[in-house]
Design an enzyme around this catalytic site. Structure first.
Site, PDB file in Angstrom:
ATOM      1  N   PHE A 165       1.013  -0.997  -1.963  1.00 45.99           N
ATOM      2  CA  PHE A 165       0.706   0.380  -2.320  1.00 45.99           C
ATOM      3  C   PHE A 165      -0.694   0.758  -1.864  1.00 45.99           C
ATOM      4  O   PHE A 165      -1.533  -0.093  -1.596  1.00 45.99           O
ATOM      5  CB  PHE A 165       0.865   0.578  -3.832  1.00 45.99           C
ATOM      6  CG  PHE A 165       2.296   0.390  -4.271  1.00 45.99           C
ATOM      7  CD1 PHE A 165       3.206   1.412  -4.159  1.00 45.99           C
ATOM      8  CD2 PHE A 165       2.729  -0.838  -4.741  1.00 45.99           C
ATOM      9  CE1 PHE A 165       4.532   1.247  -4.523  1.00 45.99           C
ATOM     10  CE2 PHE A 165       4.054  -1.032  -5.116  1.00 45.99           C
ATOM     11  CZ  PHE A 165       4.957   0.013  -5.006  1.00 45.99           C
ATOM     12  N   CYS A 166      -0.926   2.062  -1.791  1.00 46.89           N
ATOM     13  CA  CYS A 166      -2.182   2.644  -1.350  1.00 46.89           C
ATOM     14  C   CYS A 166      -3.355   1.952  -2.034  1.00 46.89           C
ATOM     15  O   CYS A 166      -3.292   1.729  -3.245  1.00 46.89           O
ATOM     16  CB  CYS A 166      -2.180   4.136  -1.665  1.00 46.89           C
ATOM     17  SG  CYS A 166      -3.653   5.004  -1.120  1.00 46.89           S
ATOM     18  N   PRO A 167      -4.343   1.577  -1.289  1.00 46.70           N
ATOM     19  CA  PRO A 167      -4.654   1.841   0.115  1.00 46.70           C
ATOM     20  C   PRO A 167      -4.321   0.683   1.053  1.00 46.70           C
ATOM     21  O   PRO A 167      -4.727   0.680   2.206  1.00 46.70           O
ATOM     22  CB  PRO A 167      -6.155   2.071   0.089  1.00 46.70           C
ATOM     23  CG  PRO A 167      -6.631   1.063  -0.929  1.00 46.70           C
ATOM     24  CD  PRO A 167      -5.538   1.053  -1.997  1.00 46.70           C
TER      25      PRO A 167
END
Length: 75
Positions: free
Chosen positions: A13-15
């Protein structure tokens, strides 16, 4: 589409997908294409924005069975 390398970021997941893409592109030559696989719903927005900021080119985007495929050409 012919790609020079594939980066699997499924489950991240981000980032993390953008960070890993930045590192992978450092290994490629200008004009080469990186395929990035991701399943984070925010990835589409993240990669569009990241490509504009870094001047790398988002050539194509596809979604297949919940997996997003981004084709990024190194500047």
């Amino acid at each position: 589409m012919k790609t020079d390398k594939t980066l699997d970021c499924v489950g991240m997941f981000c980032p993390i997908p953008v960070a890993k893409t930045t590192i992978e592109l450092e290994e490629l030559k200008s004009g080469e294409i990186l395929e990035v696989l991701a399943d984070d719903p925010a990835a589409k927005k993240d990669f569009v924005s990241w490509c504009k900021n870094t001047e790398n080119q988002l050539l194509d985007f596809k979604e297949e069975d919940g997996i997003f495929k981004f084709y990024i050409k190194k500047k």
